[in-house]
Design an enzyme around this catalytic site. Structure first.
Site, PDB file in Angstrom:
ATOM      1  CG  ASP A  44      32.761 -67.855  20.736  1.00  0.00           C
ATOM      2  OD1 ASP A  44      33.831 -68.079  20.119  1.00  0.00           O
ATOM      3  OD2 ASP A  44      31.649 -67.816  20.167  1.00  0.00           O
ATOM      4  CG  ASP A  83      34.524 -64.155  20.184  1.00  0.00           C
ATOM      5  OD1 ASP A  83      34.262 -63.397  19.226  1.00  0.00           O
ATOM      6  OD2 ASP A  83      35.000 -65.297  20.047  1.00  0.00           O
ATOM      7  CE  LYS A 113      36.609 -63.399  17.119  1.00  0.00           C
ATOM      8  NZ  LYS A 113      35.496 -64.315  16.797  1.00  0.00           N
ATOM      9  CD  GLU A 182      37.946 -70.217  12.896  1.00  0.00           C
ATOM     10  OE1 GLU A 182      37.407 -69.260  13.482  1.00  0.00           O
ATOM     11  OE2 GLU A 182      38.068 -71.354  13.400  1.00  0.00           O
TER      12      GLU A 182
HETATM   13  O1  KIV Z   1      36.813 -67.838  19.776  1.00  0.00           O
HETATM   14  C1  KIV Z   1      37.930 -67.775  19.247  1.00  0.00           C
HETATM   15  O2  KIV Z   1      38.957 -68.121  19.842  1.00  0.00           O
HETATM   16  C2  KIV Z   1      38.007 -67.261  17.895  1.00  0.00           C
HETATM   17  C3  KIV Z   1      39.307 -67.391  17.174  1.00  0.00           C
HETATM   18  C4  KIV Z   1      39.522 -68.797  16.788  1.00  0.00           C
HETATM   19  C5  KIV Z   1      39.391 -66.467  16.033  1.00  0.00           C
HETATM   20  O3  KIV Z   1      37.039 -66.784  17.386  1.00  0.00           O
END
Ligand code: KIV
Length: 282
Positions: A44, A83, A113, A182
């Site tokens: 995201d 995501d 995720k 992170e």
């Molecule tokens: O949204 C994203 O790109 C992420 C990564 C930074 C892990 O969650």
């Protein structure tokens, strides 16, 4: 057949590091697959680097489905993680299962995720129970930026570190197949990595994680607004693109583009006929 969560877990068991990168469209996904990436995250973070928002909060399910579809179309073998956007899973487990299912069913990704620890562990258990593999995300969780008071490194005190270790364990117990860490100190990331059987994928979490993830635009120097400390620029594409486009502008102005080589011809007869017709109608 695409890379499976089973293969990703066995990479940790073999001590083989996992390189993950974000991608948001067909062309870039195709290129990163060719470069040997086993797992792509349609993050995201597209809210920042593709859509120009100042956080990931405005990103919608529709945005995610749209970009996941493009990445899936551009790839054959990589595992694609989609995501889950802000508020697509936090309020209600039934909603979370439906939205996770949408990313697989409509988007075509292989897993999802989501951010959060013990608070979200029960939801993770239910999504996994519905047949959707889940990657967790702990530490500096961008969807919680307002709660965290900014994009700050997490887990620096004993209490905060113990909480993150407990969160990581809770996600593993709930059935998560991997965990993004992170913005946490490298020592804490190492402790979590050693305590879990599932792979940890770090971003700003040091070298001891089982893998690393980077945002496509940071790695390639495409995004000038802000470069995080954890990012290493492997190219400076923003400069390369700007230079190429300004040479194009110059060539158009100077009429050195296009040349005959970049143009198409008609047969001289047709040209004569058309010119003749033109003359007659004047
Ligand atoms: O949204 C994203 O790109 C992420 C990564 C930074 C892990 O969650």
């Amino acid at each position: 057949m695409r890379v499976t969560i089973r293969e990703l877990k066995s990479m940790k068991a073999r001590g083989e590091k996992i390189a993950m990168i974000t991608a948001y469209d067909y062309t870039s996904a195709m290129i990163v697959e060719r470069a040997g990436i086993p797992i792509i995250l349609v993050g995201d973070s597209l809210g920042h680097v593709v859509m120009g928002h100042d956080s990931t909060l405005p990103v919608t399910m529709e945005d995610m489905v749209h970009h996941i579809k493009a990445v899936v179309r551009g790839t054959e073998k990589v595992h694609v993680v989609g995501d889950m956007p802000f508020m697509s899973y936090q309020a209600d487990a039934a909603d979370a299962i439906r939205n996770a299912g949408r990313l697989l069913k409509e988007g075509g990704c292989q897993s999802v995720k989501l951010e959060g620890g013990r608070y979200i562990a029960d939801t993770v258990r239910k999504i996994v129970g519905a047949g959707v593999p889940v990657m967790g995300h702990l530490g500096l969780t961008p969807q919680a930026v307002n709660q965290l008071g900014g994009y700050r490194i997490q887990g620096r005190t004993t209490k905060a570190a113990v909480e993150l270790i407990d969160d990581a364990k809770a996600l593993e117990d709930a059935g998560a197949y991997a965990l993004v860490l992170e913005g946490v100190p490298m020592q804490l990331a190492q402790m979590i990595t050693e305590r879990l059987a599932i792979p940890t994928i770090g971003i700003g979490a040091g070298v001891h994680c089982d893998g690393q993830v980077q945002v496509f635009h940071d790695l390639l120097g495409l995004f000038d607004d802000f470069t995080p400390k954890h990012a290493r620029k492997y190219a400076n594409l923003s400069e390369t693109i700007q230079d190429a486009v300004s040479r194009y502008v110059g060539d158009v102005r100077a009429e050195t583009f296009p040349t005959d080589k970049e143009s198409f011809n008609m047969s001289p007869e047709v040209v004569r006929e058309l010119t003749g017709q033109h003359v007659e109608t004047v």
